[in-house]
Write a protein that holds these residues in place. Structure first.
Motif, PDB file in Angstrom:
ATOM      1  N   HIS A  62       0.867  -1.178   0.000  1.00 28.29           N
ATOM      2  CA  HIS A  62       0.000   0.000   0.000  1.00 28.29           C
ATOM      3  C   HIS A  62       0.909   1.234   0.000  1.00 28.29           C
ATOM      4  O   HIS A  62       1.545   1.548   1.003  1.00 28.29           O
ATOM      5  N   LEU A  63       0.938   1.906  -1.134  1.00 28.47           N
ATOM      6  CA  LEU A  63       1.921   2.973  -1.338  1.00 28.47           C
ATOM      7  C   LEU A  63       1.261   4.326  -1.609  1.00 28.47           C
ATOM      8  O   LEU A  63       1.822   5.155  -2.316  1.00 28.47           O
ATOM      9  N   ASN A  64       0.095   4.532  -1.030  1.00 27.62           N
ATOM     10  CA  ASN A  64      -0.644   5.759  -1.336  1.00 27.62           C
ATOM     11  C   ASN A  64       0.136   7.019  -1.005  1.00 27.62           C
ATOM     12  O   ASN A  64       0.180   7.966  -1.800  1.00 27.62           O
ATOM     13  N   LEU A 135       4.694  -3.345  -7.538  1.00 23.09           N
ATOM     14  CA  LEU A 135       4.624  -3.513  -6.081  1.00 23.09           C
ATOM     15  C   LEU A 135       3.193  -3.574  -5.569  1.00 23.09           C
ATOM     16  O   LEU A 135       2.931  -4.195  -4.532  1.00 23.09           O
ATOM     17  N   ARG A 136       2.278  -2.941  -6.307  1.00 20.34           N
ATOM     18  CA  ARG A 136       0.856  -2.971  -5.899  1.00 20.34           C
ATOM     19  C   ARG A 136       0.090  -4.095  -6.586  1.00 20.34           C
ATOM     20  O   ARG A 136      -1.121  -4.207  -6.435  1.00 20.34           O
ATOM     21  N   LYS A 137       0.815  -4.917  -7.380  1.00 23.45           N
ATOM     22  CA  LYS A 137       0.233  -6.053  -8.102  1.00 23.45           C
ATOM     23  C   LYS A 137      -0.907  -5.609  -9.016  1.00 23.45           C
ATOM     24  O   LYS A 137      -1.967  -6.238  -9.070  1.00 23.45           O
ATOM     25  N   ALA A 193      -5.020   9.803  -3.583  1.00 20.49           N
ATOM     26  CA  ALA A 193      -5.395  10.392  -2.289  1.00 20.49           C
ATOM     27  C   ALA A 193      -6.587   9.696  -1.652  1.00 20.49           C
ATOM     28  O   ALA A 193      -6.896   9.949  -0.484  1.00 20.49           O
ATOM     29  N   GLY A 194      -7.282   8.823  -2.393  1.00 17.63           N
ATOM     30  CA  GLY A 194      -8.345   8.031  -1.794  1.00 17.63           C
ATOM     31  C   GLY A 194      -9.739   8.382  -2.272  1.00 17.63           C
ATOM     32  O   GLY A 194      -9.943   9.333  -3.035  1.00 17.63           O
ATOM     33  N   SER A 281     -12.334   0.969  -3.034  1.00 17.35           N
ATOM     34  CA  SER A 281     -11.285   1.412  -2.125  1.00 17.35           C
ATOM     35  C   SER A 281     -10.190   2.157  -2.841  1.00 17.35           C
ATOM     36  O   SER A 281      -9.393   2.819  -2.220  1.00 17.35           O
ATOM     37  N   GLU A 282     -10.127   2.028  -4.163  1.00 19.39           N
ATOM     38  CA  GLU A 282      -9.083   2.708  -4.911  1.00 19.39           C
ATOM     39  C   GLU A 282      -9.646   3.110  -6.255  1.00 19.39           C
ATOM     40  O   GLU A 282     -10.247   2.305  -6.956  1.00 19.39           O
TER      41      GLU A 282
END
Length: 314
Positions: A62-64, A135-137, A193-194, A281-282
Protein backbone atom coordinates in the motif's frame (compact mmCIF):
# COMPACT_ATOMS: atom_id res chain seq x y z
CA UNK A 1 32.94 -12.38 -39.10
CA UNK A 2 32.59 -11.61 -35.41
CA UNK A 3 35.68 -9.43 -35.51
CA UNK A 4 34.22 -7.42 -38.40
CA UNK A 5 30.96 -6.95 -36.53
CA UNK A 6 32.76 -5.75 -33.41
CA UNK A 7 34.90 -3.43 -35.52
CA UNK A 8 31.77 -1.92 -37.09
CA UNK A 9 30.24 -1.36 -33.66
CA UNK A 10 33.39 0.35 -32.42
CA UNK A 11 33.50 2.57 -35.51
CA UNK A 12 29.85 3.52 -35.05
CA UNK A 13 30.44 4.28 -31.36
CA UNK A 14 33.43 6.48 -32.22
CA UNK A 15 31.34 8.22 -34.88
CA UNK A 16 28.68 9.01 -32.29
CA UNK A 17 31.31 10.32 -29.92
CA UNK A 18 32.58 12.67 -32.60
CA UNK A 19 29.06 13.81 -33.52
CA UNK A 20 27.87 14.34 -29.94
CA UNK A 21 27.17 17.99 -29.32
CA UNK A 22 29.94 19.19 -26.97
CA UNK A 23 27.43 21.35 -25.10
CA UNK A 24 25.62 18.27 -23.76
CA UNK A 25 28.43 15.69 -23.65
CA UNK A 26 29.06 15.99 -19.90
CA UNK A 27 25.42 15.59 -18.83
CA UNK A 28 24.49 12.34 -17.02
CA UNK A 29 23.47 9.41 -19.27
CA UNK A 30 24.78 11.19 -22.38
CA UNK A 31 28.23 9.61 -22.74
CA UNK A 32 27.20 6.48 -24.65
CA UNK A 33 24.05 4.83 -26.06
CA UNK A 34 25.15 1.59 -24.38
CA UNK A 35 24.45 2.90 -20.88
CA UNK A 36 20.93 4.09 -21.54
CA UNK A 37 20.06 1.08 -23.74
CA UNK A 38 21.21 -1.34 -21.02
CA UNK A 39 19.19 0.57 -18.41
CA UNK A 40 16.04 0.45 -20.52
CA UNK A 41 16.49 -3.25 -21.30
CA UNK A 42 16.72 -3.92 -17.55
CA UNK A 43 13.50 -1.92 -17.11
CA UNK A 44 11.66 -4.00 -19.74
CA UNK A 45 12.96 -7.27 -18.29
CA UNK A 46 11.92 -6.24 -14.78
CA UNK A 47 8.48 -5.02 -15.90
CA UNK A 48 7.41 -8.12 -17.80
CA UNK A 49 9.35 -10.88 -16.08
CA UNK A 50 11.27 -10.30 -12.84
CA UNK A 51 8.90 -7.90 -11.06
CA UNK A 52 5.67 -9.89 -11.45
CA UNK A 53 7.45 -13.10 -10.40
CA UNK A 54 8.89 -11.47 -7.28
CA UNK A 55 5.38 -10.32 -6.28
CA UNK A 56 3.58 -13.54 -7.26
CA UNK A 57 3.36 -14.93 -3.72
CA UNK A 58 3.51 -11.63 -1.87
CA UNK A 59 0.77 -9.30 -0.77
CA UNK A 60 0.52 -5.99 -2.63
CA UNK A 61 2.13 -2.97 -1.01
CA UNK A 62 0.00 0.00 0.00
CA UNK A 63 1.92 2.97 -1.34
CA UNK A 64 -0.64 5.76 -1.34
CA UNK A 65 1.51 8.24 0.56
CA UNK A 66 4.54 7.56 -1.63
CA UNK A 67 2.39 7.88 -4.76
CA UNK A 68 0.91 11.19 -3.65
CA UNK A 69 4.40 12.59 -3.05
CA UNK A 70 5.71 11.15 -6.32
CA UNK A 71 2.84 12.53 -8.39
CA UNK A 72 3.12 15.95 -6.78
CA UNK A 73 6.84 16.02 -7.59
CA UNK A 74 6.11 15.05 -11.19
CA UNK A 75 3.54 17.84 -11.49
CA UNK A 76 6.06 20.39 -10.24
CA UNK A 77 8.87 19.00 -12.41
CA UNK A 78 6.83 19.00 -15.60
CA UNK A 79 5.48 22.46 -14.81
CA UNK A 80 9.05 23.70 -14.52
CA UNK A 81 9.96 22.01 -17.81
CA UNK A 82 7.08 23.74 -19.60
CA UNK A 83 8.13 27.10 -18.15
CA UNK A 84 11.75 26.61 -19.23
CA UNK A 85 10.75 25.60 -22.76
CA UNK A 86 8.66 28.76 -22.99
CA UNK A 87 11.41 31.00 -21.64
CA UNK A 88 14.14 29.43 -23.78
CA UNK A 89 12.40 30.20 -27.03
CA UNK A 90 8.76 29.26 -27.42
CA UNK A 91 7.42 32.32 -25.61
CA UNK A 92 10.30 34.64 -26.48
CA UNK A 93 12.03 34.37 -29.86
CA UNK A 94 10.52 31.40 -31.72
CA UNK A 95 8.15 31.95 -34.65
CA UNK A 96 6.25 28.65 -34.09
CA UNK A 97 6.94 27.86 -37.73
CA UNK A 98 10.42 27.16 -39.14
CA UNK A 99 12.54 27.47 -36.00
CA UNK A 100 16.01 26.15 -36.71
CA UNK A 101 18.41 24.20 -34.48
CA UNK A 102 20.47 26.64 -32.41
CA UNK A 103 24.17 25.82 -32.67
CA UNK A 104 25.36 28.97 -30.91
CA UNK A 105 26.76 29.47 -27.41
CA UNK A 106 24.14 32.01 -26.41
CA UNK A 107 22.48 31.92 -22.97
CA UNK A 108 19.16 31.04 -24.62
CA UNK A 109 20.72 28.08 -26.44
CA UNK A 110 22.19 26.74 -23.21
CA UNK A 111 18.87 27.24 -21.45
CA UNK A 112 17.13 25.17 -24.15
CA UNK A 113 19.80 22.47 -23.83
CA UNK A 114 19.31 22.25 -20.07
CA UNK A 115 15.55 21.88 -20.28
CA UNK A 116 15.80 19.41 -23.19
CA UNK A 117 18.09 17.23 -21.09
CA UNK A 118 15.81 17.60 -18.05
CA UNK A 119 12.84 16.46 -20.15
CA UNK A 120 14.90 13.48 -21.31
CA UNK A 121 15.96 12.65 -17.74
CA UNK A 122 12.35 12.90 -16.51
CA UNK A 123 11.55 9.89 -18.68
CA UNK A 124 13.78 7.76 -16.47
CA UNK A 125 12.03 9.03 -13.36
CA UNK A 126 8.72 8.04 -14.96
CA UNK A 127 9.88 4.42 -14.96
CA UNK A 128 8.76 4.50 -11.31
CA UNK A 129 5.19 4.41 -12.66
CA UNK A 130 5.76 0.76 -13.55
CA UNK A 131 7.48 -0.01 -10.24
CA UNK A 132 4.38 1.20 -8.39
CA UNK A 133 2.22 -1.09 -10.54
CA UNK A 134 4.46 -4.08 -9.85
CA UNK A 135 4.62 -3.51 -6.08
CA UNK A 136 0.86 -2.97 -5.90
CA UNK A 137 0.23 -6.05 -8.10
CA UNK A 138 -1.62 -4.04 -10.75
CA UNK A 139 -0.32 -6.20 -13.57
CA UNK A 140 -3.38 -5.60 -15.75
CA UNK A 141 -2.15 -2.02 -16.17
CA UNK A 142 1.33 -3.02 -17.34
CA UNK A 143 0.24 -3.30 -20.97
CA UNK A 144 2.40 -3.58 -24.03
CA UNK A 145 1.66 0.08 -24.79
CA UNK A 146 2.70 1.09 -21.28
CA UNK A 147 6.08 -0.67 -21.47
CA UNK A 148 6.70 0.37 -25.07
CA UNK A 149 6.01 4.04 -24.34
CA UNK A 150 8.21 4.16 -21.24
CA UNK A 151 11.16 2.53 -22.95
CA UNK A 152 10.80 4.03 -26.44
CA UNK A 153 10.58 7.69 -25.39
CA UNK A 154 13.90 7.99 -23.49
CA UNK A 155 15.69 5.82 -26.04
CA UNK A 156 14.69 8.03 -28.99
CA UNK A 157 15.26 11.25 -27.07
CA UNK A 158 18.84 10.26 -26.33
CA UNK A 159 19.59 10.44 -30.06
CA UNK A 160 17.79 13.74 -30.41
CA UNK A 161 19.61 15.69 -27.73
CA UNK A 162 22.93 13.99 -28.42
CA UNK A 163 23.00 15.36 -31.95
CA UNK A 164 20.70 18.41 -31.69
CA UNK A 165 20.12 19.43 -28.04
CA UNK A 166 18.70 22.86 -28.98
CA UNK A 167 16.30 21.43 -31.55
CA UNK A 168 14.19 24.43 -32.53
CA UNK A 169 10.84 23.32 -33.98
CA UNK A 170 11.78 19.74 -33.10
CA UNK A 171 11.34 20.50 -29.38
CA UNK A 172 7.67 21.54 -29.62
CA UNK A 173 6.36 18.03 -28.96
CA UNK A 174 8.40 17.85 -25.74
CA UNK A 175 6.84 21.05 -24.41
CA UNK A 176 3.34 19.80 -25.27
CA UNK A 177 4.06 16.42 -23.70
CA UNK A 178 5.27 18.02 -20.47
CA UNK A 179 2.08 20.14 -20.38
CA UNK A 180 -0.06 17.03 -20.69
CA UNK A 181 1.95 15.38 -17.91
CA UNK A 182 1.15 18.25 -15.55
CA UNK A 183 -2.54 17.42 -16.04
CA UNK A 184 -1.98 13.68 -15.97
CA UNK A 185 0.04 13.52 -12.77
CA UNK A 186 -2.42 15.90 -11.11
CA UNK A 187 -5.10 13.32 -11.84
CA UNK A 188 -2.95 10.47 -10.54
CA UNK A 189 -2.17 12.39 -7.37
CA UNK A 190 -5.85 13.01 -6.63
CA UNK A 191 -6.62 9.40 -7.47
CA UNK A 192 -3.99 8.13 -5.02
CA UNK A 193 -5.40 10.39 -2.29
CA UNK A 194 -8.35 8.03 -1.79
CA UNK A 195 -12.13 7.76 -2.26
CA UNK A 196 -12.85 11.17 -0.73
CA UNK A 197 -11.37 12.75 -3.86
CA UNK A 198 -13.54 10.74 -6.27
CA UNK A 199 -15.84 13.70 -6.81
CA UNK A 200 -12.91 15.68 -8.23
CA UNK A 201 -12.12 13.01 -10.84
CA UNK A 202 -15.23 13.33 -13.02
CA UNK A 203 -13.02 14.41 -15.90
CA UNK A 204 -11.01 11.17 -16.16
CA UNK A 205 -12.75 10.30 -19.46
CA UNK A 206 -11.35 13.46 -21.01
CA UNK A 207 -7.76 12.44 -20.31
CA UNK A 208 -7.87 10.44 -23.53
CA UNK A 209 -9.22 13.50 -25.36
CA UNK A 210 -6.32 15.54 -23.96
CA UNK A 211 -3.89 12.95 -25.28
CA UNK A 212 -5.52 13.01 -28.71
CA UNK A 213 -5.34 16.80 -28.73
CA UNK A 214 -1.64 16.55 -27.93
CA UNK A 215 -0.93 14.43 -30.98
CA UNK A 216 -3.08 16.60 -33.23
CA UNK A 217 -1.16 19.71 -32.14
CA UNK A 218 2.21 18.02 -32.62
CA UNK A 219 1.27 16.64 -36.04
CA UNK A 220 -0.15 19.96 -37.29
CA UNK A 221 2.84 21.94 -36.06
CA UNK A 222 5.45 19.64 -37.59
CA UNK A 223 3.44 19.26 -40.82
CA UNK A 224 4.09 22.93 -41.60
CA UNK A 225 7.53 21.87 -42.76
CA UNK A 226 6.04 20.10 -45.79
CA UNK A 227 4.11 23.17 -46.96
CA UNK A 228 6.72 25.90 -46.47
CA UNK A 229 8.42 27.33 -49.53
CA UNK A 230 11.73 27.23 -47.69
CA UNK A 231 12.75 25.84 -44.33
CA UNK A 232 16.41 24.96 -43.92
CA UNK A 233 15.95 22.79 -40.84
CA UNK A 234 19.33 21.14 -40.37
CA UNK A 235 18.15 17.56 -39.66
CA UNK A 236 14.97 16.86 -41.69
CA UNK A 237 14.94 13.27 -40.39
CA UNK A 238 13.77 14.59 -37.01
CA UNK A 239 10.79 16.24 -38.73
CA UNK A 240 9.76 12.99 -40.40
CA UNK A 241 10.15 10.95 -37.20
CA UNK A 242 8.14 13.41 -35.08
CA UNK A 243 5.36 13.45 -37.66
CA UNK A 244 5.24 9.64 -37.75
CA UNK A 245 5.28 9.49 -33.94
CA UNK A 246 2.34 11.91 -33.69
CA UNK A 247 0.24 10.06 -36.25
CA UNK A 248 1.10 6.61 -34.87
CA UNK A 249 0.06 7.40 -31.30
CA UNK A 250 -3.00 9.35 -32.46
CA UNK A 251 -4.24 6.19 -34.15
CA UNK A 252 -3.49 4.06 -31.08
CA UNK A 253 -5.35 6.35 -28.70
CA UNK A 254 -8.22 6.88 -31.14
CA UNK A 255 -8.71 3.12 -31.14
CA UNK A 256 -8.72 3.14 -27.33
CA UNK A 257 -11.35 5.91 -27.32
CA UNK A 258 -13.59 3.93 -29.68
CA UNK A 259 -13.17 0.67 -27.79
CA UNK A 260 -13.56 2.13 -24.29
CA UNK A 261 -16.09 4.94 -24.67
CA UNK A 262 -18.10 4.10 -27.79
CA UNK A 263 -18.15 0.29 -27.84
CA UNK A 264 -17.54 -0.05 -24.09
CA UNK A 265 -15.26 -3.06 -24.58
CA UNK A 266 -12.21 -1.88 -22.67
CA UNK A 267 -13.60 -0.26 -19.55
CA UNK A 268 -11.72 -1.28 -16.38
CA UNK A 269 -13.01 -3.87 -13.96
CA UNK A 270 -14.03 -2.40 -10.63
CA UNK A 271 -12.49 -3.76 -7.45
CA UNK A 272 -14.66 -6.15 -5.48
CA UNK A 273 -13.91 -4.51 -2.15
CA UNK A 274 -16.47 -1.77 -1.38
CA UNK A 275 -16.20 1.03 1.16
CA UNK A 276 -18.86 2.75 3.18
CA UNK A 277 -19.66 5.43 0.63
CA UNK A 278 -20.36 2.90 -2.08
CA UNK A 279 -17.20 3.56 -4.08
CA UNK A 280 -14.24 1.27 -4.44
CA UNK A 281 -11.28 1.41 -2.13
CA UNK A 282 -9.08 2.71 -4.91
CA UNK A 283 -10.12 4.78 -7.92
CA UNK A 284 -9.76 3.21 -11.33
CA UNK A 285 -7.74 5.03 -13.94
CA UNK A 286 -9.05 5.07 -17.51
CA UNK A 287 -6.18 6.77 -19.26
CA UNK A 288 -4.87 5.72 -22.65
CA UNK A 289 -1.57 7.47 -22.36
CA UNK A 290 0.85 4.70 -23.07
CA UNK A 291 1.33 4.59 -19.32
CA UNK A 292 -1.61 3.62 -17.14
CA UNK A 293 -4.22 1.86 -19.20
CA UNK A 294 -6.67 -0.08 -17.08
CA UNK A 295 -7.82 -2.71 -19.60
CA UNK A 296 -10.99 -4.45 -18.58
CA UNK A 297 -10.07 -7.47 -20.64
CA UNK A 298 -6.58 -7.82 -19.14
CA UNK A 299 -6.10 -10.83 -16.90
CA UNK A 300 -4.51 -10.45 -13.53
CA UNK A 301 -1.12 -12.00 -12.94
CA UNK A 302 -1.34 -15.59 -11.71
CA UNK A 303 1.42 -17.65 -13.25
CA UNK A 304 4.35 -15.37 -13.87
CA UNK A 305 3.14 -14.07 -17.23
CA UNK A 306 1.51 -10.82 -18.22
CA UNK A 307 -1.46 -11.22 -20.54
CA UNK A 308 -2.48 -8.16 -22.52
CA UNK A 309 -6.15 -8.12 -23.39
CA UNK A 310 -7.46 -11.56 -24.32
CA UNK A 311 -4.77 -12.85 -26.63
CA UNK A 312 -1.63 -10.74 -26.43
CA UNK A 313 1.20 -12.04 -24.30
CA UNK A 314 4.59 -10.54 -23.55
Amino acid sequence: MLQEALSSIVKFHNYLQSRTDPRVRDYPLMQSPLHMTALLLVYVFFSVYVGPRLMANRKPFHLNTAMIIYNLCMVLMNGYIVYEFLMSGWATTFTWRCDLIDTSSSPQAYRMIRVAWLFYFSKYIELLDTLFFVLRKKQSQITFLHVFHHSFMPWTWWWGITLTPAGGMGSFHAMVNATVHVIMYSYYGLSAAGPRFQKYLWWKKYMTAIQLTQFILVSIHISQYYFMEKCDYQVPMWIHLIWMYGVFFFLLFSNFWVQAYIKGKRLPVMDDKPVQNGSTSEPIKVVANGKHVGNGNAHQYTNGKILIGKVKEI
